[in-house]
Scaffold this motif. Structure first.
Motif, mmCIF file in Angstrom:
data_model
loop_
_atom_site.group_PDB
_atom_site.id
_atom_site.type_symbol
_atom_site.label_atom_id
_atom_site.label_comp_id
_atom_site.label_asym_id
_atom_site.label_seq_id
_atom_site.Cartn_x
_atom_site.Cartn_y
_atom_site.Cartn_z
ATOM 1 N N VAL A 216 0.843 -1.201 0.000
ATOM 2 C CA VAL A 216 0.000 0.000 0.000
ATOM 3 C C VAL A 216 0.874 1.245 0.000
ATOM 4 C CG1 VAL A 216 -1.650 1.337 1.362
ATOM 5 C CG2 VAL A 216 -1.968 -1.122 1.076
ATOM 6 N N TRP A 217 1.907 1.255 0.821
ATOM 7 C CA TRP A 217 2.821 2.395 0.839
ATOM 8 C C TRP A 217 3.466 2.612 -0.525
ATOM 9 C CZ3 TRP A 217 5.859 1.266 6.027
ATOM 10 C CH2 TRP A 217 5.109 1.765 7.099
ATOM 11 N N SER A 218 3.942 1.554 -1.122
ATOM 12 C CA SER A 218 4.633 1.664 -2.412
ATOM 13 C C SER A 218 3.707 2.228 -3.485
ATOM 14 C CB SER A 218 5.188 0.305 -2.835
ATOM 15 O OG SER A 218 6.122 -0.187 -1.895
ATOM 16 N N ILE A 219 2.480 1.739 -3.526
ATOM 17 C CA ILE A 219 1.512 2.240 -4.517
ATOM 18 C C ILE A 219 1.230 3.721 -4.275
ATOM 19 C CG2 ILE A 219 -0.872 2.042 -5.331
ATOM 20 C CD1 ILE A 219 -0.688 -0.963 -4.765
ATOM 21 N N TYR A 220 1.073 4.096 -3.007
ATOM 22 C CA TYR A 220 0.818 5.501 -2.674
ATOM 23 C C TYR A 220 1.985 6.384 -3.096
ATOM 24 C CZ TYR A 220 0.345 9.685 0.216
ATOM 25 O OH TYR A 220 0.287 10.987 0.661
ATOM 26 N N PHE A 221 3.208 5.958 -2.839
ATOM 27 C CA PHE A 221 4.381 6.759 -3.206
ATOM 28 C C PHE A 221 4.468 6.957 -4.719
ATOM 29 C CE2 PHE A 221 6.443 4.884 0.823
ATOM 30 C CZ PHE A 221 5.918 5.899 1.599
ATOM 31 N N LEU A 222 4.053 5.952 -5.471
ATOM 32 C CA LEU A 222 4.103 6.048 -6.932
ATOM 33 C C LEU A 222 3.108 7.068 -7.468
ATOM 34 C CD1 LEU A 222 4.486 2.270 -7.898
ATOM 35 C CD2 LEU A 222 6.235 4.071 -8.049
ATOM 36 N N THR A 223 2.113 7.461 -6.657
ATOM 37 C CA THR A 223 1.136 8.465 -7.097
ATOM 38 C C THR A 223 1.607 9.894 -6.824
ATOM 39 O OG1 THR A 223 -0.058 8.476 -4.980
ATOM 40 C CG2 THR A 223 -0.723 6.821 -6.616
ATOM 41 N N LEU A 224 2.699 10.051 -6.090
ATOM 42 C CA LEU A 224 3.194 11.378 -5.721
ATOM 43 C C LEU A 224 4.265 11.851 -6.697
ATOM 44 C CD1 LEU A 224 3.512 10.871 -1.845
ATOM 45 C CD2 LEU A 224 1.563 11.769 -3.136
ATOM 46 N N ASP A 225 4.545 13.143 -6.640
ATOM 47 C CA ASP A 225 5.573 13.724 -7.509
ATOM 48 C C ASP A 225 6.962 13.289 -7.048
ATOM 49 O OD1 ASP A 225 3.629 15.064 -8.963
ATOM 50 O OD2 ASP A 225 3.727 16.855 -7.679
ATOM 51 N N PRO A 285 10.036 0.117 -0.467
ATOM 52 C CA PRO A 285 9.202 1.195 0.097
ATOM 53 C C PRO A 285 10.014 2.384 0.612
ATOM 54 C CG PRO A 285 8.445 -0.952 0.869
ATOM 55 C CD PRO A 285 9.764 -1.167 0.199
ATOM 56 N N PRO A 286 11.106 2.181 1.372
ATOM 57 C CA PRO A 286 11.881 3.344 1.830
ATOM 58 C C PRO A 286 12.514 4.140 0.692
ATOM 59 C CG PRO A 286 12.383 1.429 3.179
ATOM 60 C CD PRO A 286 11.600 0.935 2.003
ATOM 61 N N LEU A 287 12.958 3.454 -0.356
ATOM 62 C CA LEU A 287 13.563 4.158 -1.489
ATOM 63 C C LEU A 287 12.535 5.019 -2.203
ATOM 64 C CD1 LEU A 287 16.058 4.586 -3.273
ATOM 65 C CD2 LEU A 287 15.360 2.583 -4.608
ATOM 66 N N LEU A 288 11.333 4.488 -2.401
ATOM 67 C CA LEU A 288 10.257 5.268 -3.024
ATOM 68 C C LEU A 288 9.870 6.450 -2.137
ATOM 69 C CD1 LEU A 288 7.974 2.389 -4.396
ATOM 70 C CD2 LEU A 288 9.490 3.891 -5.703
ATOM 71 N N ALA A 289 9.841 6.227 -0.812
ATOM 72 C CA ALA A 289 9.513 7.321 0.109
ATOM 73 C C ALA A 289 10.560 8.419 0.039
ATOM 74 C CB ALA A 289 9.404 6.779 1.533
ATOM 75 N N ALA A 290 11.818 8.036 -0.071
ATOM 76 C CA ALA A 290 12.890 9.026 -0.167
ATOM 77 C C ALA A 290 12.810 9.834 -1.454
ATOM 78 C CB ALA A 290 14.248 8.327 -0.069
ATOM 79 N N LEU A 291 12.221 9.260 -2.494
ATOM 80 C CA LEU A 291 12.082 9.953 -3.771
ATOM 81 C C LEU A 291 10.980 10.999 -3.764
ATOM 82 C CD1 LEU A 291 12.516 7.263 -6.598
ATOM 83 C CD2 LEU A 291 13.734 9.444 -6.414
ATOM 84 N N VAL A 292 9.952 10.822 -2.938
ATOM 85 C CA VAL A 292 8.768 11.684 -3.035
ATOM 86 C C VAL A 292 8.521 12.523 -1.785
ATOM 87 C CG1 VAL A 292 7.656 10.097 -4.654
ATOM 88 C CG2 VAL A 292 7.240 9.839 -2.203
#
Length: 499
Positions: A216-225, A285-292
């Protein structure tokens, strides 16, 4: 030749578990993977996005992979050492982590490692308890108010709103017994009195919940800039080298798992699969979070995902994370500590249950307020995690290899002298069976059977490389501990990531 385990080790094992038949070894392959993954990920998962931004995606991914490989090898070291114990060639007895230390190291070293083991177990559980309780209290603040029984400085029952809450701790520096802490008591303390195998269904649920939340976190991060400027390939800070070492504090729990896994479970396969899954969960998930997301110093992923700017479903999943990640690890550590206290004759079963299950909850009250928990986690990690999970397993492998020099089973005079000096001779009082085992040369090839462990940590490795690898792990771990110590002192006693 059928050789039983030394009589006193057998007696300690019987006190822990009533029978030795395989029906009591209930942890299957997926239960093993779930247990290991839950212990690998832990609370450090939510701090990794900041670590990615300060260390860089290439640097941190390399460090995570390196530590995972080191942990995997150390699991194999521990497993082989367990099968070196006479009568445990196929893991048919119960040999705990501290049993290995007591068997192969001197009494003084045993006492030092035992002290570090107990400090690690109690300190880790205190950290998990405080972080979980504070997250539950913060969830209550988000939906109304958080309440607690204040013990000091002004005793009495209190409820506060989000506007009144402190940034470091919900109730500031006060000593309190919060509702979140009481919820944890009801949920987790009963589990600590069970055996590890009895907890495996809880581990299944926690593993499934962890996978769902990560997805769920990963999908959410992919929706952000995406903000690529937040994530360099190589960052300016190297503090993660020390911090991450202490997130891999699960090797010391491996003997308890091996003792209760079913004989059909392939140890190497279960450990390897769990390590791969653990790396994916700690990177994606942490890598995607760090990107957005933009993280401030000391800010973790939950602080942002539970904020008002996050969608309600994301906030709910984020508040649930400590339940699946932290709460389920509390009884596991309590069980492992209890097993080792009983196995090493430190105290009686009731006393072991108190020190392993109840005592950490009492002390956690002292660390609930303010940011003292960060100091505790930093210094407990620096002082114990590297030693127990990397240095001790590597040293055990080196010690047992020293006393089993030849794979050709041609016992020379020098080898005979090493067997005469074997640390297993004369341990635990009456050890005639162990001595007979070491003295026996009746095998068809004239071998000492202890030179052929039931599990080979490094199959097909030449002896020179097999001896070099544990030394490399020890040297790297010591260097990481020194580096982490210097960084913590510079930061005023706290890790740069946790501050």
């Amino acid at each position: 030749m059928q050789v039983n385990l030394d009589s006193q080790i057998e007696a300690r094992s019987r006190r822990q578990r009533s029978s030795k038949n395989d029906n009591d070894k209930v942890i299957g392959l997926w239960g093993s993977i779930a247990l290991l993954v839950n212990n690998i990920t832990g609370p450090g998962l939510v701090i990794l996005p900041l670590a990615f931004q300060t260390t860089g995606y290439a640097g941190l991914t390399l460090i995570i992979t390196l530590y995972t490989l080191m942990s995997l090898v150390c699991i194999f070291f521990v497993a082989e050492t367990m099968t070196r114990i006479p009568g445990n060639e196929r893991f048919q007895n119960s040999v705990e982590f501290m049993d290995l230390v007591r068997t192969y190291f001197s009494p003084r070293v045993h006492l030092v490692v035992l002290a570090l083991f107990l400090v690690s177990c109690v300190g880790t559980n205190i950290g998990n308890i405080v972080e979980s309780a504070q997250t539950i209290d913060e969830a209550m603040l988000a939906f109304g108010s958080a309440c607690a029984l204040r013990l000091s400085p002004h005793p009495g029952f209190t409820c506060i709103t989000k506007e009144e809450a402190s940034s470091d701790s919900v109730f500031g520096n006060d000593w309190v017994i919060s509702v979140g802490l009481l919820i944890l008591v009801v949920v987790t303390i009963p589990l600590g009195f069970l055996n590890l195998g009895d907890n495996i269904y809880i581990q299944h649920g926690a593993f499934l919940g962890l996978l769902i939340i990560s997805l769920v976190w990963s999908i959410y991060f992919l929706t952000l800039d995406i903000h690529t400027e937040n994530l360099p390939a190589i960052g300016a800070s190297g503090s993660s080298i020390g911090f991450l070492l202490f997130n891999f504090s699960f090797v010391l729990t491996v003997p308890a798992w091996i003792n209760e896994k079913h004989s059909s479970v392939d140890l190497r396969k279960a450990s390897t699969r769990a390590s791969i899954i653990g790396v994916l969960l700690m990177v994606i998930p942490p890598l995607l979070a760090a990107l957005v997301l933009n993280f401030k110093s000391g800010e973790d992923m939950l602080a942002i995902l539970t904020g008002k700017s996050s969608p309600l479903p994301i906030r709910i999943f984020s508040y649930a994370f400590p339940i699946f990640s932290l709460v389920t690890s509390i009884p596991v550590i309590s069980i492992v500590m209890r097993y080792n206290l009983i196995s090493n004759n430190i105290c009686s079963r009731p006393a072991a249950q108190f020190w392993a299950v109840i005592f950490p909850w009492i002390i956690s009250i002292l660390f609930y307020g303010g940011d003292m928990i960060n100091f505790l986690m930093t210094w407990v990690g620096i002082g114990t995690a590297g030693v127990l999970n990397f240095i001790v397993p590597a040293a055990l492998y080196l010690t047992t290899t020293r006393y089993n020099l030849l794979d050709t089973y041609d016992v020379s005079l020098e080898d005979r002298r090493l067997v005469d000096d074997d640390p297993r001779r004369g341990i635990n009082g009456d050890s005639k069976k162990t001595d007979a085992f070491l003295d026996d040369d009746s095998d068809s090839e004239g071998a000492n059977p202890s030179s052929r462990p039931g599990f080979n940590a490094l199959p097909n490795w030449q002896r020179g490389r097999a001896l070099l690898l544990p030394w490399m792990i020890i040297i790297f771990t010591v260097a990481a501990m020194v580096f982490a110590t210097v960084m913590a002192i510079v930061k005023g006693g706290k890790s740069e990531i946790l501050s």
